[in-house]
Design an enzyme around this catalytic site. Structure first.
Site, PDB file in Angstrom:
ATOM      1  N   THR A 176      21.298  66.221 -37.867  1.00 47.85           N
ATOM      2  CA  THR A 176      20.811  66.847 -36.622  1.00 47.85           C
ATOM      3  C   THR A 176      21.755  67.958 -36.185  1.00 47.85           C
ATOM      4  O   THR A 176      22.929  67.959 -36.521  1.00 47.85           O
ATOM      5  CB  THR A 176      20.712  65.808 -35.500  1.00 47.85           C
ATOM      6  OG1 THR A 176      22.000  65.254 -35.278  1.00 47.85           O
ATOM      7  CG2 THR A 176      19.750  64.700 -35.860  1.00 47.85           C
TER       8      THR A 176
ATOM      9  N   ASN B 169      15.628  50.828 -31.079  1.00 50.37           N
ATOM     10  CA  ASN B 169      15.103  52.132 -30.687  1.00 50.37           C
ATOM     11  C   ASN B 169      14.314  52.762 -31.829  1.00 50.37           C
ATOM     12  O   ASN B 169      13.243  53.339 -31.622  1.00 50.37           O
ATOM     13  CB  ASN B 169      16.250  53.071 -30.280  1.00 50.37           C
ATOM     14  CG  ASN B 169      17.072  52.512 -29.138  1.00 50.37           C
ATOM     15  OD1 ASN B 169      16.619  51.618 -28.414  1.00 50.37           O
ATOM     16  ND2 ASN B 169      18.276  53.027 -28.960  1.00 50.37           N
TER      17      ASN B 169
ATOM     18  N   ASP C 119      18.500  57.964 -32.230  1.00 48.47           N
ATOM     19  CA  ASP C 119      17.619  56.954 -32.818  1.00 48.47           C
ATOM     20  C   ASP C 119      16.167  57.439 -32.820  1.00 48.47           C
ATOM     21  O   ASP C 119      15.413  57.147 -33.752  1.00 48.47           O
ATOM     22  CB  ASP C 119      17.719  55.651 -32.029  1.00 48.47           C
ATOM     23  CG  ASP C 119      19.156  55.155 -31.946  1.00 48.47           C
ATOM     24  OD1 ASP C 119      19.897  55.320 -32.933  1.00 48.47           O
ATOM     25  OD2 ASP C 119      19.542  54.618 -30.897  1.00 48.47           O
TER      26      ASP C 119
ATOM     27  N   GLY D 192      20.042  57.297 -27.135  1.00 51.46           N
ATOM     28  CA  GLY D 192      18.843  56.926 -27.882  1.00 51.46           C
ATOM     29  C   GLY D 192      18.124  58.112 -28.489  1.00 51.46           C
ATOM     30  O   GLY D 192      17.156  57.926 -29.232  1.00 51.46           O
TER      31      GLY D 192
ATOM     32  N   TYR E 261      25.769  46.576 -22.091  1.00 51.51           N
ATOM     33  CA  TYR E 261      26.526  47.792 -21.819  1.00 51.51           C
ATOM     34  C   TYR E 261      26.063  48.408 -20.524  1.00 51.51           C
ATOM     35  O   TYR E 261      24.908  48.366 -20.158  1.00 51.51           O
ATOM     36  CB  TYR E 261      26.517  48.762 -22.995  1.00 51.51           C
ATOM     37  CG  TYR E 261      25.307  49.596 -23.188  1.00 51.51           C
ATOM     38  CD1 TYR E 261      24.212  49.123 -23.891  1.00 51.51           C
ATOM     39  CD2 TYR E 261      25.262  50.898 -22.696  1.00 51.51           C
ATOM     40  CE1 TYR E 261      23.110  49.904 -24.097  1.00 51.51           C
ATOM     41  CE2 TYR E 261      24.162  51.687 -22.900  1.00 51.51           C
ATOM     42  CZ  TYR E 261      23.090  51.188 -23.590  1.00 51.51           C
ATOM     43  OH  TYR E 261      21.998  51.979 -23.783  1.00 51.51           O
TER      44      TYR E 261
END
Lengths: 339, 339, 339, 339, 339, 339
Positions: free
Chosen positions: F233, F42, F276, F273, F96
């Site tokens: 973040t 990603n 990422d 994601g 997954y």
């Protein structure tokens, strides 16, 4: 020669292909399957899937649809190094709509490719190093037919590749809805001689006014125009969904015709692109093994199997094609599935 | 006669058709494809696609499902001017569930059409001007079979169309699960004589107890009942997915039988509605050209091609059918695709 | 006036809209949903769904894609009587690719409409009787913007409709990617005065350099240019998927402004076409009831509900819109669903 | 009591549910999603998913559609031991068509359930041993409303279950389109007293003319009719796609009201069946733990989560519901996802 | 013997099968169809569909994927009573990816079944009462091949079923990618004698070194190993999509070979699972009618029809198979569809 | 430094992601959407989409599923030069299964990644020239956690990249289901110091036992371990489908914290994601502009927009991200769509 970065570079238009789901019709339905396709992209992708390094020179609109096509080009293993982006307000990707046939109904195809960005490609936009970095250059008659400017550019590009020492491969691929036979013949004569010529028997007889049997015809291209190798496919349409397929390759240097027994009872799912798959198989055989016999075997197998795959683009790698070639050469009963 | 607003008016039930995707089964899966269908709608749509003006008299539930069907009727080119809306709490659209077959498994069909709104249609609900405005009226045996009240209404409507000068076309279309042969024969005798009769050889032999060869049988309808033209299809089932098809038309006025070579190796995708497509082709030929030979050519072609299309409804327009007729009449090799 | 065949005739381009499934992106994925759309088709369809008779003047390529669009036009209830077919080799349908947004990502839209067949439409191809047979004519600024020839044709057509006594409705619908504000303003001034003008507050301030409050602006069009009625929408974007919506209508004859409380918390599924749905609701209210208050109620409701529907085209009929208008006018708790 | 084979037996109609894909409309589109649903099936399935043994008494047409429903019943964990098959030519499965709403557009629902096979179910077709083998019997007002014969059968069956010692659970579930409030009230009074009553506040006030606050109302059912436990849900519709939900349970034996804080900001994907999921959760809590507090927690959780699942049927098992109950009871920040 | 709860119990791995849509390839595309499959599940499901009570012993991961498989098992009519749940962190469901072939391209199959939960199944996890409650136990060679521990468990389980008086059925089902012929032969010899043996002619010749004609071979299993009945299928592959199929059954007690004419021109949609469907039909015939002739008829029909169905699992019930057997035995023309 | 072939090389597992369609559940349904994903892929893809040259070191099974993943890697713009193929019989791709959540239901995720081919990658399989040819190397904690051998390989590879002069970027990305906090912390300490560290506040407090405010924590990594830049973040979950997002970057050399206002009301379609994507944006900003402020802007924008896209992989190119950054920085009203 192995030092060159690309085994094969092609030049051509890449279109968006829109087709209804299995059995549906263009005039109805709520859904289109989207793929990218184009004769030269199909060839480059086929060679790449078999394990060589290829690229395509083309011009795409600088918008999301162009990006989609670039992603697809990469997905099928072809380099995007030589894509040129068109930021003109009129930039567009050519489209074709395709609907499968079923006897007695033929496939339907609607082209909307006029004004496509490819026609605005100029020689200056293509980096000069491509010519020296390439072992072989391939292009087909469609690219010559699309527009006057693209025709000139293609002829110049062929000359530059020749100068740089690349082999030249050309597939006549005549399309009556793009140009007339006269213009086609004269244009093609301009680019000769070349190393490898792909031409159908029907085109040879009609456009080039060839006579005699197929072997005579193939030989004549070498004698008249200095072509080194000629390849002609032989397809028998049993029904829209059942074909036989083989081909003939003529190597002028030793005056030899290469043939093999046809693939029979091919389950035709999508015939579009099987001619390009043939070219891919042949070019792979020549680039990898320098063997016309191998080229014939790979060309026939990649073309036969492409008929069974939806979409223009081939999807068979070296392992699959090798299995198919091996099975084709074996006599007697075979297992249905390996497990 | 050209001054009439409608070339063809039909009367019949329109059902919702629910079918699983390609190869799936009714007893499993998460999705149904939905379309509308019905013998007379199929006929009207086929004639309309070929370029004439058609309409259908029917009764639909006044809810979203009825609206969907109205939209589909318009989509396939048939006028919705004579649709009648049913606001009864029990208003419903008949349904049929359909699953394709594959040898040795036959197609499966489950009808759920009882109590459908069409059975509550009354003569008063149909505007009187339809009778004078119409060149030809078509109906089939299914409509006679659905219920007692609908049978009476149909007979009265045929009488009114006859009085107003419209040609009458009738397709026997016998369905054993709707009525018995005895009732069917007696009812059909009530509506004779008519202008055009569609009847299968098997039905002629069983229901009408006809004997002799096919020509004798066809002639006998004209002699016994005053029918002016008789059409009988000839289908050969090679496998569930491969049929041959042609037909015979008999014109009593000149005592002539019209025939042509069968369409062979038809790729059968969905056989439902191919009989109706035949009727549509024949009626178009008669309405447009007043020529039984043309009617035969159009009927055979529309029916052959319908087999290759999913859903009940035809989807071939004049251009496509003309191409297919032309190809059928040509001898020798043909191109696979025009491009 | 009821004797006229069409309540509303529109003129405009119809495009193929291609969009990825829910949440997918143009640059990826294997599938496009296909629909037809175009500002004036959206308006005609909206009025037709509410129960009036409408048609559209347009030019379509004479191929399967054109036929698909014709079928869709009929499906949405609009007459195909005034469609003109383009058999030119370059005939094409404009396309636009559309991808939904989700905060903070805006929707993406790629137009490929240049060279579309509509630009080759000529006045001679449109049957003369349309002018006298029509109660109202509607067109929008996009049609004026597409090309020089189409602009001229549109101006001439407006003049012919005016002469024949039809009301004229015009929606400014300014698109910066098609023309500049200066050209737009001058062209629009050529077609004034008209009966009904749809214009946004932003366009009024920027293109027409209007100042003052919204009421001042709306009034000024009537005073300066002789417009009889002005409609301006008021959309509040809370988030890409949540909007409020209402509008103002000004009737110059009596100097009155019509307003109502906004629809709040609209679940925006597809915003494209909601402006056209507004026009459709307003024109329906005027054509059916000759009441600006009704026009406001229908316009606000059709626009609000269109936001919740995928595709350009409205799909709400009179019953649905009436229920929504009624619910909007009610205070207090309401049932979630009627069953 | 553990020796009984079934923890819960229900009786009710099972319908085929047909709904367009996400955001599409009934009046358009080519596809329906198919599922099975029905109030009592939803309840049985919900209890089964949580880990108890359940079955349903119903009558299905003896065709592929009936078989599909049987397969679905088994898929959702409910026993098919008490399904009765209808071989009548008119045998049919009721259908309902369902389209999601989006503000300001409400969901649309079209029922086509008249004449369904369930209405021909007779007591003789149900094996006698079911009464003694069952711990609890549940049915709802829809089953009483569908037809006169089914109403009688239901009343008799309740009596037989009571005699055999099973607990009786009843959900009023009033549907104005099936019967009027007067008939409903009188019929319901016939089956009282029962063990567990599910009734909404609105129905209590309108149909049963109850007054006072919610607690007064719930208590009054116990006092007047001998009901042992009353459950009432409390849903707050913030928008069609955002609800809050909780409920109140009253246990008469100890005069106690059970409550908990609502689930807030539920993402409503498909609201149909959330009432049944509530019943399932409550009955599970009572059958498994004999605890009204647990019943409340399970009922609120199963109902809240059902709103987020497409289709009528719940799909949450014990693990999922336990996690949701636990998260609901926790204060403060929680992880978004466990990984 | 009728008093036993289960007519058939099987033991085996159940896998998730992922396959691209019709005609697509594993290496491309955005979608997989998901189903569950496994040789013994296919057998149990086939017997269950025909009307007997069956179950499967297997071990599934205790997560959503395991739950999905459990739901599917129930959907296809097989009891989940003997499923064992694996809560180990490494618990996993085996997967196989499957892509259809089209001549000259073979089907592709990718197994990812190593480490699957089934290999951790232990005898203690299976309730002891299953042995006495079962009329017949079936298992195939794949289960013996998967792992050493599973092989031991299977051998012990066969012994326990034999002791409890159940009939033992075994299908050799040799897979070269799982074990070698030597190990296979020796393991199989350990479990002999048994009641019913399914073995292909090719396996007999290669693995068991049998010689002579097919009848000699079949007889020899009975003489050497005490097997009571031997079944061998005979498939003729005309093309990947067109097969013929029949079989031979040998009953040693009376020394009789049962045969019938092959099903011809079978439309092969998905060949996987057709061998298991054969076993199911044969076992049903034996369990229900104790008749090898019936067993042959059911085995051939269920296998022939399975080829026409996508997915591993059969989906034909008693009515469908009976119709197919009847049609197969009839001479001459047959109707295409019953309506 | 511009002379290096790759701007960014990553190392990590690539998995097949299987997820049901919008709103469906893992335990039901017939279809999975398939994509490829993995934290480092990603990141590489995100950086590549923005215009730099990236590659990934990974090991894939040498079968069709591995080929699919390779095609996807190329489709998303990442080089496949450093993919290693695993021909072991146990070669497998980790999988997954992912199902979206809707309040109050959390997303569900089932990992089946044990025994994946990546764990058998060895240093010898990776060409030595990669170390010198790369400007920056990125890896995350998942790769350290997957297995003991992979952990050792990763540590050695980091050392080799450091020696060759590449910058090292590391994202802690702690997953409790893969390893415990203690092992994680100790392993991470082994690879320090590095150039860029991504770590969440929660992980800092729990795994590294950091205290104080966020700024203190970020600074401490630089002081204790010699990290040059730390990025954290800040996500606020308003509801599963509505988040706010921003981040803080600390540059130790000048002791400066970079921040900006959060993106608010992000429409969360697929959150997987987005972490990422943040890393990708930051690394792009650093590699392209060597500006932490730019890195912050790109990181926040790519992460915010990734939330609105289904699948793990980002799909936003430089143009889109630039538009979003610009819109984020503007005050006041903005157009909904540019056309």
């Amino acid at each position: 020669m192995q030092a060159k970065s690309f085994d094969l570079i092609t030049l051509g238009e890449i279109m968006l292909r829109l087709s209804p789901p299995h059995g549906e019709r263009l005039v109805r339905g709520d859904v289109f399957h989207k793929t990218a396709g184009g004769a030269e992209l199909n060839v480059a992708s086929g060679v790449s899937l078999l394990g060589l390094r290829t690229g395509i020179i083309s011009k795409l609109p600088d918008n999301e649809i162009g990006t989609y096509v670039k992603n697809r080009i990469r997905f099928v293993g072809v380099s995007d190094d030589y894509l040129v982006w068109d930021s003109d307000p009129g930039a567009r990707l050519g489209i074709y709509y395709y609907e499968s046939g079923a006897a007695p109904r033929k496939p339907a195809i609607v082209y909307d490719r006029k004004y496509a960005s490819i026609n605005r490609l100029s020689l200056q936009e293509v980096p000069e190093q491509v010519y020296a970095d390439t072992r072989m250059f391939h292009v087909c008659g469609i690219t010559l037919a699309l527009s006057e400017p693209l025709r000139e550019l293609t002829c110049q590009m062929i000359a530059k590749f020749k100068n740089a020492g690349a082999k030249i491969s050309f597939d006549v691929n005549y399309r009556a809805n793009l140009w007339d036979e006269d213009t086609a013949r004269k244009t093609i004569q301009r680019i000769l001689p070349i190393d490898i010529l792909f031409v159908s028997e029907e085109t040879s007889r009609r456009m080039f006014q060839k006579t005699g049997d197929l072997h005579d015809i193939m030989q004549s291209y070498c004698e008249e125009y200095g072509v080194k190798m000629v390849c002609t496919t032989q397809r028998t349409v049993i029904s829209p969904k059942k074909h036989n397929f083989t081909s003939v390759i003529y190597e002028h240097a030793i005056g030899k015709f290469y043939t093999e027994a046809p693939y029979e009872d091919i389950d035709v799912v999508d015939r579009i692109g099987s001619g390009d798959a043939y070219v891919a198989g042949v070019l792979f055989g020549l680039l990898k093994y320098a063997s016309p016999q191998k080229a014939l075997a790979f060309g026939n197998a990649t073309s036969a199997v492409k008929n069974t795959i939806p979409g223009d683009l081939p999807s068979s790698d070296f392992k699959e094609i090798s299995r198919i070639i091996k099975a084709h050469s074996v006599q007697g009963l075979q297992s249905e599935m390996d497990r």
